[in-house]
Design a protein around this motif. Sequence first.
Motif, short mmCIF file in Angstrom:
data_model
loop_
_atom_site.label_atom_id
_atom_site.label_comp_id
_atom_site.label_asym_id
_atom_site.label_seq_id
_atom_site.Cartn_x
_atom_site.Cartn_y
_atom_site.Cartn_z
N PRO A 1 1.43 -1.24 -0.19
CA PRO A 1 -0.16 0.03 -0.23
C PRO A 1 0.73 0.94 -0.41
N GLU A 2 1.85 0.84 0.79
CA GLU A 2 2.59 2.57 0.39
C GLU A 2 3.27 2.78 -0.37
N VAL A 3 3.86 2.16 -1.58
CA VAL A 3 4.02 2.14 -3.19
C VAL A 3 3.38 1.88 -3.69
N ALA A 4 2.06 1.62 -3.65
CA ALA A 4 0.52 2.10 -4.49
C ALA A 4 0.49 3.51 -4.20
N GLY A 5 0.83 4.03 -2.91
CA GLY A 5 0.11 5.45 -2.78
C GLY A 5 1.46 6.16 -3.35
N VAL B 1 2.61 12.62 6.07
CA VAL B 1 2.36 11.31 4.54
C VAL B 1 0.67 10.58 4.83
N GLY B 2 0.44 11.01 5.39
CA GLY B 2 -1.16 10.20 5.02
C GLY B 2 -2.31 9.86 4.26
N ALA B 3 -1.72 11.57 3.02
CA ALA B 3 -2.79 11.06 1.53
C ALA B 3 -1.62 9.97 0.89
N ALA B 4 -1.12 9.76 1.09
CA ALA B 4 -0.13 8.51 0.70
C ALA B 4 -0.96 6.77 0.63
N PHE B 5 -0.74 7.11 2.52
CA PHE B 5 -0.94 5.26 2.81
C PHE B 5 -2.99 5.41 2.04
N ALA C 1 -5.77 -0.98 -2.67
CA ALA C 1 -5.61 -2.13 -1.87
C ALA C 1 -7.34 -2.17 -1.96
N LEU C 2 -7.61 -1.96 -1.63
CA LEU C 2 -9.32 -1.51 -1.33
C LEU C 2 -10.03 -2.23 -3.18
N GLN C 3 -9.34 -1.49 -4.00
CA GLN C 3 -9.79 -1.45 -5.54
C GLN C 3 -9.34 -3.18 -6.08
N LEU C 4 -8.09 -3.48 -5.36
CA LEU C 4 -7.68 -4.51 -5.80
C LEU C 4 -8.26 -5.74 -5.52
N VAL C 5 -9.06 -6.03 -3.89
CA VAL C 5 -10.28 -6.61 -2.93
C VAL C 5 -11.37 -6.90 -3.97
N GLU C 6 -11.59 -5.50 -4.74
CA GLU C 6 -12.89 -5.90 -4.98
C GLU C 6 -12.46 -5.83 -6.24
N ALA C 7 -12.36 -5.59 -7.35
CA ALA C 7 -11.91 -6.41 -8.50
C ALA C 7 -11.73 -8.11 -8.33
N CYS D 1 -0.57 -1.96 7.25
CA CYS D 1 -0.57 -3.18 7.24
C CYS D 1 -1.05 -4.34 8.35
N GLY D 2 -0.38 -3.11 9.46
CA GLY D 2 -0.95 -3.95 10.97
C GLY D 2 -2.52 -4.33 12.08
#
Length: 167
Positions: free
Chosen positions: A42-46, A80-84, A91-97, A112-113
């Motif tokens: 998620p951090e890299v994806a963000g 860095v909250g916007a990136a998180f 990640a949610l888009q992947l879950v839904e897809a 991820c914790g």
Amino acid sequence: MQKILVSRCLLGERVRYDGGAHGPFALLEAWRRQGRLVAVCPEVAGGLPTPRPPAEIPGGQGARVLEGECAVLTIDGAEVGAAFLAGAHAALQLVEAHGIRLAVLKARSPSCGNRENYDGSFSGRRVPGEGVTAALLRRHGVRVFSEEELVEAAAALSALEADGDAE
């Protein structure tokens, strides 16, 4: 076949904040060979780079970040909250897809914790809490496990597949 969202660092990919990785984990490798895994950092994806300064959530509560009540700060004090948040939504888009109902994410990560997190003081102190991505996925019905709970994740997968066979 049920798909499982998994943190890329748990698959040996060097995407951790310090450029490191974790694993290998035999069960994750077996699931990978079966074609079950959908990997994400998620951090890299963000949009965050690797390596990157360590980040923590003051109070350790990713749900508060989702609500806009709390920041995610690096050790240098950058917000860095916007990136998180962007990474959590990726990640949610992947879950839904992929119709994903289970995730195995990195323990104690501010993204991820799933059971505990660092308290935001960069002192190593842990508190009950979850990361931003874990909190968002839970809100959308995904059961989130860590690499320390692979036996439990396997049991949940078996139960999901048994329920699916009964339908």
